[in-house]
Design a protein around this motif. Structure first.
Motif, PDB file in Angstrom:
ATOM      1  N   GLU A  97      10.056  17.863   0.394  1.00  0.00           N
ATOM      2  CA  GLU A  97      10.404  17.805   1.814  1.00  0.00           C
ATOM      3  C   GLU A  97       9.615  16.724   2.514  1.00  0.00           C
ATOM      4  N   VAL A  98      10.217  16.212   3.552  1.00  0.00           N
ATOM      5  CA  VAL A  98       9.601  15.108   4.270  1.00  0.00           C
ATOM      6  C   VAL A  98       8.990  15.679   5.549  1.00  0.00           C
ATOM      7  N   ASN A  99       7.711  15.387   5.776  1.00  0.00           N
ATOM      8  CA  ASN A  99       7.072  15.909   6.993  1.00  0.00           C
ATOM      9  C   ASN A  99       7.453  15.050   8.195  1.00  0.00           C
ATOM     10  N   VAL A 100       6.874  15.407   9.329  1.00  0.00           N
ATOM     11  CA  VAL A 100       7.214  14.717  10.575  1.00  0.00           C
ATOM     12  C   VAL A 100       6.809  13.243  10.526  1.00  0.00           C
ATOM     13  N   GLN A 101       5.896  12.926   9.575  1.00  0.00           N
ATOM     14  CA  GLN A 101       5.462  11.537   9.422  1.00  0.00           C
ATOM     15  C   GLN A 101       6.466  10.712   8.613  1.00  0.00           C
ATOM     16  N   GLY A 102       7.488  11.403   8.059  1.00  0.00           N
ATOM     17  CA  GLY A 102       8.437  10.702   7.200  1.00  0.00           C
ATOM     18  C   GLY A 102       7.896  10.553   5.791  1.00  0.00           C
ATOM     19  N   GLU A 103       6.854  11.358   5.442  1.00  0.00           N
ATOM     20  CA  GLU A 103       6.256  11.271   4.118  1.00  0.00           C
ATOM     21  C   GLU A 103       6.598  12.517   3.319  1.00  0.00           C
ATOM     22  N   VAL A 104       6.746  12.337   1.999  1.00  0.00           N
ATOM     23  CA  VAL A 104       7.068  13.477   1.144  1.00  0.00           C
ATOM     24  C   VAL A 104       5.836  14.378   1.048  1.00  0.00           C
ATOM     25  N   GLN A 105       6.030  15.666   1.346  1.00  0.00           N
ATOM     26  CA  GLN A 105       4.911  16.611   1.250  1.00  0.00           C
ATOM     27  C   GLN A 105       4.711  17.034  -0.188  1.00  0.00           C
ATOM     28  N   LYS A 106       3.447  17.127  -0.587  1.00  0.00           N
ATOM     29  CA  LYS A 106       3.124  17.644  -1.909  1.00  0.00           C
ATOM     30  C   LYS A 106       2.729  19.106  -1.749  1.00  0.00           C
ATOM     31  N   SER A 118      -3.433  12.084  -0.132  1.00  0.00           N
ATOM     32  CA  SER A 118      -2.761  12.947  -1.101  1.00  0.00           C
ATOM     33  C   SER A 118      -2.056  12.157  -2.213  1.00  0.00           C
ATOM     34  N   SER A 119      -1.879  10.837  -2.046  1.00  0.00           N
ATOM     35  CA  SER A 119      -1.316  10.059  -3.167  1.00  0.00           C
ATOM     36  C   SER A 119      -2.319   9.996  -4.319  1.00  0.00           C
ATOM     37  N   ASN A 120      -3.574  10.366  -4.057  1.00  0.00           N
ATOM     38  CA  ASN A 120      -4.613  10.321  -5.095  1.00  0.00           C
ATOM     39  C   ASN A 120      -4.787  11.637  -5.849  1.00  0.00           C
ATOM     40  N   ILE A 121      -4.091  12.678  -5.428  1.00  0.00           N
ATOM     41  CA  ILE A 121      -4.286  13.989  -6.064  1.00  0.00           C
ATOM     42  C   ILE A 121      -3.940  13.926  -7.539  1.00  0.00           C
ATOM     43  N   ASP A 122      -2.778  13.361  -7.826  1.00  0.00           N
ATOM     44  CA  ASP A 122      -2.276  13.382  -9.203  1.00  0.00           C
ATOM     45  C   ASP A 122      -3.108  12.533 -10.146  1.00  0.00           C
ATOM     46  N   VAL A 123      -3.987  11.682  -9.597  1.00  0.00           N
ATOM     47  CA  VAL A 123      -4.763  10.797 -10.467  1.00  0.00           C
ATOM     48  C   VAL A 123      -6.263  11.110 -10.388  1.00  0.00           C
ATOM     49  N   ASN A 124      -6.586  12.298  -9.865  1.00  0.00           N
ATOM     50  CA  ASN A 124      -7.967  12.786  -9.876  1.00  0.00           C
ATOM     51  C   ASN A 124      -8.939  11.830  -9.186  1.00  0.00           C
ATOM     52  N   VAL A 125      -8.508  11.316  -8.062  1.00  0.00           N
ATOM     53  CA  VAL A 125      -9.371  10.464  -7.231  1.00  0.00           C
ATOM     54  C   VAL A 125      -9.661  11.238  -5.938  1.00  0.00           C
ATOM     55  N   SER A 126     -10.827  10.973  -5.333  1.00  0.00           N
ATOM     56  CA  SER A 126     -11.270  11.744  -4.163  1.00  0.00           C
ATOM     57  C   SER A 126     -10.212  11.851  -3.068  1.00  0.00           C
ATOM     58  N   VAL A 127     -10.094  13.055  -2.553  1.00  0.00           N
ATOM     59  CA  VAL A 127      -9.260  13.316  -1.379  1.00  0.00           C
ATOM     60  C   VAL A 127     -10.138  14.066  -0.366  1.00  0.00           C
ATOM     61  N   GLY A 128      -9.577  14.463   0.755  1.00  0.00           N
ATOM     62  CA  GLY A 128     -10.410  15.164   1.735  1.00  0.00           C
ATOM     63  C   GLY A 128      -9.588  15.835   2.808  1.00  0.00           C
TER      64      GLY A 128
END
Ligand code: AHG
Ligand code: MN
Ligand code: MN
Length: 355
Positions: free
Chosen positions: A67-76, A129-139
């Motif tokens: 689904e696409v959030n209000v930002q027009g980005e795909v939600q994970k 959140s584009s970094n979640i799948d590659v095990n890089v820092s998120v916050g």
């Protein structure tokens, strides 16, 4: 000066509250609930693709359905779950009049079964959140505002316009970073303090008291893949950094880009640097990519509290009057002298200052 490593977040907040003898403690209690939400998100993030093993009922990717959030980005799934954690852990405590998030089109109301309070909580539940799948820092990034007086007095539902306050009015701002360690970095308007999560105690412990950003730096952060879409002053600033010792700056620069704003800002708070996510011509109608209310404002508050600066290239970010909740903005922040230089290049290009 507090003894680093021996003060919990709770103690830090209690000691800060002594500056306001009349304070009720609501504000501190709210920050502790925000911190608890961050700890819960940290646990889930730490399980990565094994998160289901926690029994945390990660929403099925198919349920979130791209689904696409209000930002027009795909939600994970983790965007959705982190948002849910923020809402559930803060709606009950009686300190909030309402909440707003990157992941919710409209403000969230405090359910009628709970008391309503005097603060507004604004957040980006999962940044990078584009970094979640590659095990890089998120916050997670958060900002606390005071609700308008009529909201406090009446306890009415909040509307988008109740949140539209310049960043300078923030009562507190901070972020949690889920990296090799989990940290909470916070300002309640009296400098910036960094807390590291002690995983044995489950407590945030003061590890970085009184964070200060050096005024000068030789490190910059920008997504250079967009360079052909930049405005001339941005191009000028970056070109001069790239020219290094042999160019007008007379010194070599290093470059970093994590693509998690929390991680890039955290590095700058730790050792200086400048971060730019400027407007670009890919989507000319958008004033920038980053969101004013739950990314730029809280980070600008922290950066200024640490002695740095933050502008949109022309104006101080904290002075901007938001016109809408999900407003986007161009961002230049970090070491003061670099931000001032990049800002001066914009004003010069606009013909507002002598070259
Ligand atoms: P979010 O994951 O909350 O949507 O935010 C991502 C933001 C920010 O964290 C980061 O600095 C920037 O997007 C990275 O953008 P690019 O992929 O365009 O470099
Ligand atoms: Mn974000
Ligand atoms: Mn996000």
């Amino acid at each position: 000066m507090p003894l680093s490593g021996r003060w919990t977040l709770t103690r830090y907040l209690i000691e800060e509250r002594r500056r306001y003898p009349g304070a009720s403690g609501d504000f501190n209690a709210l920050i502790l609930d925000v911190a608890l939400a961050c700890k819960a998100i940290a646990r889930i993030v730490a399980f990565g693709p094994l998160a289901d093993a926690l029994g945390t009922a990660l929403p099925e990717a198919s349920a979130v359905g791209g689904e696409v959030n209000v930002q027009g980005e795909v939600q994970k799934p983790l965007d959705v779950l982190s948002n849910e954690i923020f809402v559930r852990m803060n709606e009950w405590n009686g300190h909030l009049a309402g909440m707003a998030s990157e992941e919710m089109a409209q403000p969230a109301q405090i359910p009628p079964s709970y008391q309503r309070g005097k603060y507004l909580l604004v957040f980006d539940p999962l940044d990078g959140s584009s970094n979640i799948d590659v095990n890089v820092s998120v916050g997670s990034i958060f900002s606390i505002l005071r609700a308008p007086e009529d909201v406090i007095a009446s306890g009415r539902d909040v509307t988008e316009s109740d949140f539209l306050q310049p960043g300078a009015t923030q009562m507190a701002a901070g972020y949690a970073i889920y990296g090799p360690t989990t940290m909470l970095v916070l300002s309640v308007g009296n400098g910036v303090a960094g807390f590291t999560l002690n995983p044995n105690l489950g407590e945030f412990v003061l590890s970085h008291p009184n964070i200060q950003i050096p005024a000068d730096t030789t490190e910059f952060a920008i997504n250079t893949s967009n360079s052909r879409f930049w405005e001339p002053p941005v191009k000028r600033y970056v070109d001069e950094c790239l020219a290094g010792k042999t160019g007008p700056r007379g010194k070599d620069f290093n470059m970093r880009w994590v693509a998690s704003m929390v991680a890039d800002v955290h590095r700058i708070l730790c050792r200086g640097g400048v971060f730019l996510y400027p407007w670009d011509a890919r989507e000319p109608d958008k004033p920038g990519k980053l969101r004013l209310m739950y990314e730029a404002n809280p980070m600008a508050f922290l950066i200024e509290q640490a002695g740095g600066a933050a502008t949109n290239g022309r104006q101080r970010i904290l002075d901007l009057m938001p016109a809408k909740l999900h407003e986007r903005v161009s961002v230049i922040l970090g070491s003061k002298n670099e931000v001032e230089r990049a800002t001066a290049y914009h004003l010069e290009a606009d013909g507002k200052t002598a070259s």
